[in-house]
Design a protein around this motif. Structure first.
Motif: not given
Length: 149
Positions: A31-41, A43-56
């Protein structure tokens, strides 16, 4: 690494695992909801990885400034997944990036079969370029977009 950096690294790893899980679960009937959830996840993963890389990178720079060698582009670092990377300058800051050379392998496939998309969806081709899902006789195929050369 400090407890804060360890926590950021663990958060990034968990976010990546969740994004990968949701993306792998997508099918042509999703469904579109499942696709949106995957896209949002994702984005969250990329943001978290970026935050770690910057902090490190910031922690490494602070440690070096207190009595050691100042980190520079080309020095080794640790990526959010725990693998070894290399420091690179981006927007005036040092960030940890993969040691894998970017680019396209001339022998890599430029198209690939798609199992979790619908015609017209965006996809990433086996050679790393952005593409679009197309329907053919034997199923769905990811074809690179024309605007990438």
């Amino acid at each position: 690494m400090s407890d804060d950096l360890n926590a950021l690294q663990e958060t990034a790893a968990q976010a990546r695992a969740k994004a990968d899980e949701l993306t792998a679960a997508l099918t042509t009937e999703s469904s579109d909801e499942e696709r949106t959830a995957a896209e949002e996840a994702e984005t969250a993963a990329v943001d978290a990885e970026s935050a770690f890389a910057t902090a490190k990178a910031e922690a490494d720079a602070a440690a070096a400034a207190q009595g050691g060698e100042v980190p520079k582009a080309g020095d080794t670092c640790t990526l959010p997944d725990g693998s070894e990377g290399v420091l690179a300058e981006q927007d005036g800051q040092l960030v940890c990036v993969s040691k894998e050379a970017p680019g396209v392998d001339a022998n890599a496939s430029r198209t690939g079969f798609v199992s979790n998309g619908r015609p017209g969806d965006e996809c990433t081709c086996p050679d790393g370029r952005k593409g679009t899902v197309h329907k053919f006789d034997e199923g769905l195929v990811c074809i690179p977009n024309a605007d990438q050369g």
